[in-house]
Design a protein around this motif. Sequence first.
Motif, PDB file in Angstrom:
ATOM      1  N   PHE A 145       0.696  -1.220   0.028  1.00 28.70           N
ATOM      2  CA  PHE A 145       0.009   0.013  -0.025  1.00 28.70           C
ATOM      3  C   PHE A 145       0.718   1.256  -0.130  1.00 28.70           C
ATOM      4  N   LEU A 146       1.874   1.293   0.843  1.00 24.31           N
ATOM      5  CA  LEU A 146       2.627   2.342   0.856  1.00 24.31           C
ATOM      6  C   LEU A 146       3.506   2.786  -0.377  1.00 24.31           C
ATOM      7  N   ILE A 147       3.887   1.591  -1.005  1.00 23.62           N
ATOM      8  CA  ILE A 147       4.963   1.823  -2.200  1.00 23.62           C
ATOM      9  C   ILE A 147       3.879   2.348  -3.543  1.00 23.62           C
ATOM     10  N   VAL A 148       2.974   1.605  -3.395  1.00 26.70           N
ATOM     11  CA  VAL A 148       1.792   1.965  -4.615  1.00 26.70           C
ATOM     12  C   VAL A 148       1.430   3.274  -4.355  1.00 26.70           C
ATOM     13  N   MET A 149       0.980   3.557  -3.191  1.00 27.53           N
ATOM     14  CA  MET A 149       0.416   4.936  -2.923  1.00 27.53           C
ATOM     15  C   MET A 149       1.489   6.170  -3.436  1.00 27.53           C
ATOM     16  N   ALA A 150       2.782   5.847  -3.051  1.00 32.31           N
ATOM     17  CA  ALA A 150       3.951   6.904  -3.654  1.00 32.31           C
ATOM     18  C   ALA A 150       3.885   6.867  -5.146  1.00 32.31           C
ATOM     19  N   GLY A 151       3.803   5.554  -5.621  1.00 27.36           N
ATOM     20  CA  GLY A 151       3.804   5.699  -7.207  1.00 27.36           C
ATOM     21  C   GLY A 151       2.661   6.354  -7.920  1.00 27.36           C
ATOM     22  N   LEU A 152       1.675   6.554  -7.195  1.00 28.04           N
ATOM     23  CA  LEU A 152       0.234   7.063  -7.920  1.00 28.04           C
ATOM     24  C   LEU A 152       0.538   8.599  -7.700  1.00 28.04           C
ATOM     25  N   GLN A 153       1.476   8.918  -6.896  1.00 31.25           N
ATOM     26  CA  GLN A 153       1.676  10.405  -6.873  1.00 31.25           C
ATOM     27  C   GLN A 153       2.200  10.919  -8.244  1.00 31.25           C
ATOM     28  N   ASN A 154       2.874  10.042  -8.721  1.00 31.43           N
ATOM     29  CA  ASN A 154       3.612  10.578 -10.069  1.00 31.43           C
ATOM     30  C   ASN A 154       2.820  10.492 -11.404  1.00 31.43           C
TER      31      ASN A 154
END
Length: 333
Positions: free
Chosen positions: A211-220
């Motif tokens: 969840f943390l990694i995907v959420m960071a990727g969605l910011q881009n």
Amino acid sequence: MRTPTTPTPPGPRGGRPRGGAPRPPAPPPTGRIRRAGLPYLLLLPALILELLVHLVPMVIGIVMSFKELTQFYIRDWGTAPWSGLGNYKVSVDFDAPVGEALLHSFFVTVAFTLLSVGLCWLIGTAAAIYMQDTFTGRGLLRALFLVPYALPVYAAVITWVFMFQHDNGLVNHVLHDQLHLTDKPSFWLIGDNSFYALLTVSVWKGWPFAFLIVMAGLQNIPAELYEAAALDGAGMWQQIRRITLPSLRPVNQVLLLVLFLWTFNDFNTPYVLFGKSAPEAADLISVHIYQASFVTWNFGTGSAMSVLLLLFLLVVTGVYLVLTTRGRRTGDV
């Protein structure tokens, strides 16, 4: 009467250039060498610690795998006789009890890893996409989602041990006493149900990282892509399929590899959940190697199993990186 002036010829290298400010003198060669070597000098303590913590034990373990190292040579393992490839032959002899047990543990670990990684990625991605919308209490919900990942492993798994108790555990109380989904209280820490108990704890502990990694990727991902897709009539599922997942491909490639390696090598979760002797249905290869080494006191065979596990993970990682890199280049073309 103004006397004519002759232009000043350009000075030597490092002097005043024509029509501009003076150039700074070039640094001496020794200064440039010091600047280039400073990053490596700062990395030297970390490299030394990495060598001592990881590489040296790895080399020692490889040497031990070629020795007949049992409890009789623990005090001075260097005097143990060499066995050559004997420990490896015993480990891969799948018709013998040792090799058959190792093969069963390998299949259990593969099934457990695939299910755990898939569920962690699915739940983490769904939660990250849901958290992209703005609503009241989103920050608090994000913090609650990260609690399983932030808790110490031992404290979290011990809590699950109490919850899986047969007589007074919370799981049986909810499933049997309240929801009446089972005919009688189930044994979760022994028998076939131990696999599902281990899978539940692993997914509960691992999906917040996804969840943390995907959420960071969605910011881009630019918001304009979703706005343009909405104007073209694309629904939510089409936006996820056509925009979100393709944009997250580089992030997911790294995430799946890290989750696979962590889950396949996980020792703390099954050890705390079941103890030294894991049930046959939840006999992960990490605990199996521990039993072969520290329970039967056959460190040579355990080291050989560890080396085989290392080779397997190296091959899987190499193949995965080659396939993902080739797919990325094909997609770019």
